[in-house]
Structures are given as C-alpha cells and as structure tokens.
Design a protein around this motif. Structure first.
Motif, short mmCIF file in Angstrom:
data_model
loop_
_atom_site.label_atom_id
_atom_site.label_comp_id
_atom_site.label_asym_id
_atom_site.label_seq_id
_atom_site.Cartn_x
_atom_site.Cartn_y
_atom_site.Cartn_z
N LYS A 1 0.52 -1.32 0.20
CA LYS A 1 -0.24 -0.15 -0.27
C LYS A 1 1.00 0.91 0.09
O LYS A 1 1.00 2.28 0.83
CB LYS A 1 -0.80 -0.54 0.94
N ILE A 2 2.05 1.16 -1.18
CA ILE A 2 2.70 2.75 -1.39
C ILE A 2 1.44 3.99 -1.15
O ILE A 2 1.77 4.75 -0.46
CB ILE A 2 3.22 2.65 -2.51
N SER A 3 1.13 4.15 -1.52
CA SER A 3 -0.57 5.49 -1.47
C SER A 3 -0.72 5.69 -0.28
O SER A 3 -0.97 6.63 -0.10
CB SER A 3 -1.26 5.10 -2.44
N GLN A 4 -0.54 5.01 0.60
CA GLN A 4 -1.92 4.81 1.70
C GLN A 4 -0.30 5.37 2.68
O GLN A 4 0.19 6.55 3.38
CB GLN A 4 -1.89 3.28 2.48
N ALA A 5 0.86 4.65 2.75
CA ALA A 5 2.22 4.82 3.23
C ALA A 5 2.62 6.36 2.94
O ALA A 5 2.60 7.63 3.60
CB ALA A 5 3.71 4.05 3.28
N ALA A 6 2.47 6.68 2.01
CA ALA A 6 2.51 8.37 1.02
C ALA A 6 1.72 9.30 1.20
O ALA A 6 1.99 9.92 1.71
CB ALA A 6 2.03 8.50 -0.83
N PHE A 7 0.34 8.53 1.43
CA PHE A 7 -0.75 9.15 2.40
C PHE A 7 -0.54 9.32 3.58
O PHE A 7 -0.74 10.96 4.87
CB PHE A 7 -2.17 8.73 1.80
N ASP A 8 -0.32 8.91 4.39
CA ASP A 8 0.31 9.10 6.00
C ASP A 8 1.15 9.90 5.72
O ASP A 8 0.98 10.59 7.31
CB ASP A 8 0.72 7.91 6.45
N MET A 9 2.27 9.75 5.38
CA MET A 9 3.10 10.76 5.74
C MET A 9 2.80 12.19 5.33
O MET A 9 3.08 13.07 6.11
CB MET A 9 4.38 10.38 4.51
N ILE A 10 2.26 12.28 4.16
CA ILE A 10 1.55 13.81 4.04
C ILE A 10 0.59 14.43 4.45
O ILE A 10 0.46 15.64 5.74
CB ILE A 10 1.12 13.90 2.84
N LYS A 11 0.14 13.40 5.72
CA LYS A 11 -1.50 13.66 6.91
C LYS A 11 -0.32 14.31 7.94
O LYS A 11 -0.74 14.70 8.55
CB LYS A 11 -2.20 12.74 6.98
#
Length: 249
Positions: free
Chosen positions: A182-192
C-alpha cells in the motif's frame, strides 16, 4: 540523492520508499527531515503464494523478478513459502521448479518479459508471479495472447492491483491476484502526518500485515470465496505471530 538533499534542503521533508538515504558507500543516515519506508514484501508474496496454490490446486508455478535486489527477492521468498504452506495445510499440490525462478536483470525490457513468460508457459507453468516492472508487462502481454487463443495462462501482479492490466476482449483478466504494497497509503499517511505536525522525521518505518500495509487487493474476481477466506486466515496468522514468514529461503 536523498542523502545529500536532506542536508542541503533541511527545510523540506523527504519520504523515501523501499530504501533509506545512503552515500553509495554503505553509509546510511535518515535525517530529521526524512522518513524511510520499507514494506514486508515477503508477507505479501506469501499471501499471493497461498492464493495461487489454493485456487489452482495442482500444477507448476513460476516467478519472474527484475533486478536481484532485496525487495524483489523478498517477494520471491515469501511466494515460495506461501505455496509450501498451502500444500501442507490446505491440501494443494503445486510446485515451483528452480528453472522457473528467474531474475531478468531488468525492470524495463518488455520483450524479455514476454520471452521468459513464453518459455515458462511452454514448460507447463500455469501461473507466473512477476515482480519485475516493465518485464512483468511483457509477461502479461504473453499471458493475454495465450488466453485469447484458448490456452490457460495466469499472472500474479505486484505492488498494486494489476487486474485491469490483464483485461481480455471478453472483459475478464489474466491477473489471478496481486501481491500488493500500500504505497499510496504510506505516502498519504506521511503527508497527513506533516500537515498534523507529526512528521516522524529520522524514523525508518515498515508497513506489514500488522498495519495492513501489505496483502492482496480488496477485490479478487478470479479467486473463489474459499480461497480468499484461507488467505485472510493466513494474514491473520501473520498478524498475530502464529505464522512467521522469513526474508530468505
């Protein structure tokens, strides 16, 4: 590049996927403005191996990797362990011969991927797990042409749900399932986290089954309900520590 940039641009935030900043000489440093993220590819590969073995029950499987780097190797090792687990616990009888485990040395050579897949299918392989970028795209092309001609050929996708990449003229797909990260989730989590003032700078994080960072797609049209149930059992076993997936064979 990140190793240098994190110091040069210390007012910026960096997130590096599948690695951590280094100088190319084995000196690693995750700066306070950087987060390094890894994924437990072996767990995702394990789930895909279980799915393929339970769904197909018998026959040969294959693996095509890109460059022989840790993330790709872990997919392979997990996949082989998952197949073995299904054979032992779920009554399948599926094999992976050494000749059908190949590292292509490339992530871009689609023609090579098609050639390698054709060789494996000609040797009787039913499904190929591809962790090889563009090489995998070539393998998907070969599978599609064979299925359109009335033969059996499956691909197991990687990183993301590749179901749509394998669509046929009849609306079905040659993608049996995909070993996802879940690369997109990881990226989203870091931005959030940055927006919330909680950026975990300086840390090295691993996304795995425990935090739902790896697994199979939410929808798997080519898998029976029973197969999905067994895969979910296995993922639960990994989460609670009952099943250990090794990062080597």
């Amino acid at each position: 590049a990140i190793y240098k940039a994190q110091e040069q641009y210390n007012d910026a935030k960096f997130v590096i996927i599948d690695g951590e900043p280094n100088d190319g000489q084995d000196n690693y440093h995750v700066g306070d403005n950087t987060v390094a993220i890894y994924f437990a590819e072996e767990q995702s590969g394990f789930a895909a191996g279980v799915a393929a073995a339970v769904q197909l029950q018998t026959g040969e499987l294959g693996f095509i990797g890109g460059m022989e780097i840790p993330a790709v190797q872990k997919f392979n090792y997990g996949f082989q362990q998952g197949v073995a687990y299904a054979n032992e616990h779920f009554g399948s009888n599926v094999t992976i011969k050494a000749e059908n485990v190949v590292y292509s040395g490339s992530f871009s050579d689609t023609a090579l991927g098609q050639q390698l897949a054709a060789q494996m299918y000609d040797r009787g392989v039913k499904a190929i797990f591809c962790a090889a970028g563009g090489v995998g795209v070539g393998a998907i092309t070969e599978a599609k042409s064979r299925v359109e001609a009335g033969k059996e050929a499956w691909i197991i996708g990687v990183d993301v749900d590749q179901y749509n990449d394998g669509l046929l003229s009849n609306g079905k797909s040659v993608i049996l399932t995909s070993a996802t990260k879940k690369i997109s989730q990881a990226a989203f989590d870091m931005i959030k986290a940055e927006l919330d003032g909680k950026f975990p700078g300086g840390e090295t994080l691993t996304f795995d089954a425990k935090n739902d960072g790896v697994g199979l797609p939410a929808e798997n049209p080519n898998l029976k309900d029973d197969t999905v149930t067994k895969v979910n059992e296995v993922l639960d076993g990994i989460k609670n520590g009952e099943i250990e997936v090794k990062t080597e064979l």
